[in-house]
Motif scaffolding. Structure first.
Motif: not given
Length: 736
Positions: A459-463
């Motif tokens: 999720l952190q990467s996607d954001l």
């Protein structure tokens, strides 16, 4: 040619990276679950303290299983039960173990009644014999094992039944249950909503006695809601709902002796509310918490089944009100742990079995925010507090003598814990505004990190693809108080420009919105609005929580006065900032927050140009007894407190743009609130916008409902706060 091609390719790649990093958030992504964080299913710590079980769902096979895992390795040890192995049940939605973990209660066909209450078809599964038995042919409520697992008590149509699992015998404990008149063993609407529990019966330690609360709601006024549905004619939901100043259920406490087959009535004096019952470590002693109608006088009774007598063990009073908790814990000798705000902050206390104070375990100008439990082996208590600042949460342990306090968590932000049964391990959930939920296995004795379980790195990467702004924490001095505040500014913020501001708040007693934790759905909406060029601000004013009793209880008998004054004064300070467009300041909120935003645009019509109120209370006269009278007393005692702070009475003050939203099936804050507000505005000849959501409850969700709702609110904000932004963007496009 080759060099030119490579150079062009690199430029194209760079452009792609830059574009990816500046992607805008959309409402479809927010309400489509694109930003959902990975979590852990609610787990049950096994009695050995070394393992835990989790309910897992296999999408491929459409089966549900209860799987056992090892704390130390986090590896699955075994599958306790799979729905694939059951005849007659395709799946189950939840489970509960008997105390010895030899049997399970499985819930199927579960349907909600109100916020916490459920009806369902329940089964007993014997893990050893693999036998599956349906508890009752009908949908029932709150099936609960006796301590030895030989019986199950439950409620059907407002009566209590006890089923013997060995001989299949059935005892009907009560026979007078009747809808909208008599309830045995489960709570009425207002107890469920405001005292936060449904099961109103409890087994003693040996299973020889069952205590229960009886509610006589015969004289409680009836409320009705039309349910429009899809049929030719609407139906109607009718239920008992006591509004402020009206009659509540008459409650009484009883104990059923299984051996004698006799029910005893317990004398509790002039008890008005019975918000908690709980058997002590002594099989013959029942603890009962009793409150007066004002909820500022709390007595803890012990009832003795041997001599059928009751005695007040602890008595607390407060000039305002006392909050009821689930923290009461009995030690082996029947001494008990209790939490209280009596020194001005919520702290942990130890009392003898006679109710004599042994010692105050925690103390200081900070609040205990969660009590996790007591380890009998080490004599240590585990709790959560705001010792590291009121917007943060940390996990601590402390000796029962109040010595040897140890901070177990390390990250600055919000830490929460789920402990193993024997307090050997705990699973820590950590987040802050920059870190999605991180689940780790930790050692309870010193907090040592043993293993990472879930990190949400994906999720952190996607954001990183999105243009996100930092949530900045600060304080703002308003009306002599330093109030917690967060701000989200547009990416590329330019202090030489003028920006519109949207303020969000909730502001209810003891609540908190300014907290150092990971994003909820609304946070992504705020990021989307920031991408459009808005500054988003949230301020926790007086009356909110975790800064001591005086700060929280200052709003007593005046809900909507000091909180509104703080939001208006804060908005005026924001308006004075060089980068804020003072003509474009809006405010919004839901429920209590809708009550607040309505008052703010009316009483602060010189500073707020726009407001959105979702499911708002518009007069506390329309809300329930327990919540409202806790903070306001009754309308008969405090008419001015109710009327001076009701937005209905200030409809003629409306100058700005106002959007009013409500669901017609809101059993909590009735749509009556919005209808009365609308009528007041109509009679004041004031123009406003509104949206009514058919058959939607207080949450206003289901299908595309949330997407449509937030699209409407976004469009309203753009139209009434964002016209300057639109003109600037249009001018910029023309230049380009």
């Amino acid at each position: 040619m080759i060099r030119t091609f490579i150079f062009s390719f690199l430029l194209l790649g760079l452009a792609s990276v830059l574009t990816a990093q500046n992607q805008n958030i959309t409402l479809e992504e927010i309400w489509g679950g694109a930003f959902s964080a990975e979590g852990m299913d609610a787990l049950h710590s096994m009695k050995n303290g070394k393992q835990y079980s989790v309910l897992n769902f296999d999408r491929n096979t459409r089966t549900v299983s209860i799987d056992k895992y090892d704390y130390k390795t986090l590896q699955k040890v075994e599958t306790i039960l799979s729905s694939a192995d059951l005849d007659g049940i395709q799946y189950f939605q939840s489970y509960k173990f008997s105390r010895d973990e030899s049997k399970l209660i499985l819930a199927t066909e579960v349907e909600p009644v109100y916020r916490r209450s459920r009806l369902g078809v329940y089964y007993i599964y014997d893990i050893v014999s693999k036998k599956l038995t349906q508890i009752a042919a009908q949908k029932i409520q709150e099936p609960t094992f006796s301590p030895d697992g030989s019986k199950v008590a439950y409620v059907f149509e407002n009566n209590i039944y006890i089923k013997d699992l060995e001989d299949n015998g059935l005892i009907q404990v009560t026979k007078d249950g009747e809808r909208n008149r008599i309830i045995n063993g489960v709570t009425d609407w207002v107890y469920e909503e405001e005292f936060s529990f449904v099961r109103a019966f409890d087994w003693n330690e040996t299973g020889s006695h069952l205590a229960y609360i009886r509610f006589d709601e015969s004289d409680v006024p009836t409320f009705s809601m039309d349910v429009y549905g899809e049929n030719l004619y609407p139906s109607q939901q009718v239920f008992k709902y006591p509004k402020a100043g009206e009659k509540n259920s008459e409650v009484s406490l009883h104990v059923y002796d299984l051996d004698a087959g006799v029910t005893s009535d317990i004398d509790l004096g002039n008890a008005y509310y019975i918000p908690r019952i709980q058997w002590t470590s002594d099989k013959s002693r029942l603890s009962v918490q009793v409150m007066n109608r004002h909820q500022n006088d709390l007595k803890l009774y012990f009832y003795d089944t041997n001599n059928k007598s009751s005695k007040v063990i602890l008595h607390e009073t407060d000039k305002a009100y006392i909050d009821v908790t689930d923290n009461l814990t009995f030690l082996n000798d029947n001494s008990f742990i209790w939490t209280s705000e009596k020194d001005g902050y919520n702290h942990i206390y130890l009392y003898s079995k006679e109710g004599k104070l042994i010692n105050q375990i925690t103390n200081g100008d900070w609040e205990v925010t969660n009590y996790y439990g007591f380890d009998q082996k080490t004599s240590r208590i585990f709790y959560q507090s705001v010792e590291n600042g009121s917007i943060n949460r940390d996990i601590y342990s402390i000796g029962i003598n109040g010595k040897g306090k140890m901070r177990l968590s390390s990250g600055t932000g919000t830490n929460d814990a789920t402990f193993s049964t024997d307090f050997t391990y705990y699973i820590n959930t950590f987040s802050n505004t920059a870190t999605p939920y991180l689940y780790t296995l930790n050692r309870a004795k010193d907090g040592k990190l043993l293993k990472e379980i879930v990190s949400n790195e994906a999720l952190q990467s996607d954001l990183k693809q999105y243009q996100l702004s930092e949530k900045e924490f600060s304080t703002i001095n308003v009306n002599g108080n330093d109030l917690n505040m967060w701000t989200i500014k547009p990416k590329g913020f330019d202090q030489n420009k003028k920006y519109p501001v949207l303020m969000y708040q909730y502001s209810g007693p003891g609540s908190q919105q300014v907290a150092n934790r990971w994003n909820g759905s609304n946070d992504y909406w705020y990021q989307m609005l920031a991408q459009k060029g808005y500054i988003i601000v949230c301020i926790d004013g007086r009356g909110t929580g975790f800064k001591g009793a005086d700060f929280k209880k200052v709003t007593y008998k005046e809900l909507g006065k000091y909180e509104v004054e703080d939001q208006i004064a804060a908005a005026k300070q924001l308006a004075a900032l060089p980068y804020v467009d003072e003509e474009r300041i809006g405010i919004w909120g839901w429920s209590y927050g809708g009550f607040m935003s309505s008052n703010c645009i009316l009483k602060g019509n010189d500073v707020f140009s726009m407001a959105i109120a979702v499911a708002p209370v518009t007069s506390w006269r329309f809300y329930d007894t327990v919540y409202t009278e806790r903070y306001m007393r009754t309308p008969q005692e405090n008419a001015s407190g109710y009327d001076d702070n009701s937005p209905i009475n200030y409809a003629s003050n409306l100058k700005g743009d106002y959007l009013l939203i409500h669901g017609t099936a809101d059993d909590n804050v009735h749509v009556q609130n919005t209808m009365r507000m609308a009528e007041a505005l109509i009679q004041a000849n004031k123009q406003f916008d509104w949206a009514i959501y058919p058959d939607k409850n207080h949450g206003i969700y289901g299908g595309k409902t949330r997407l449509q709702l937030y699209t409407k609110m976004t469009d309203f904000i753009d139209e009434h706060l964002g016209d300057r932004i639109g003109k600037e963007l249009e001018a910029q496009e023309m230049k380009n």
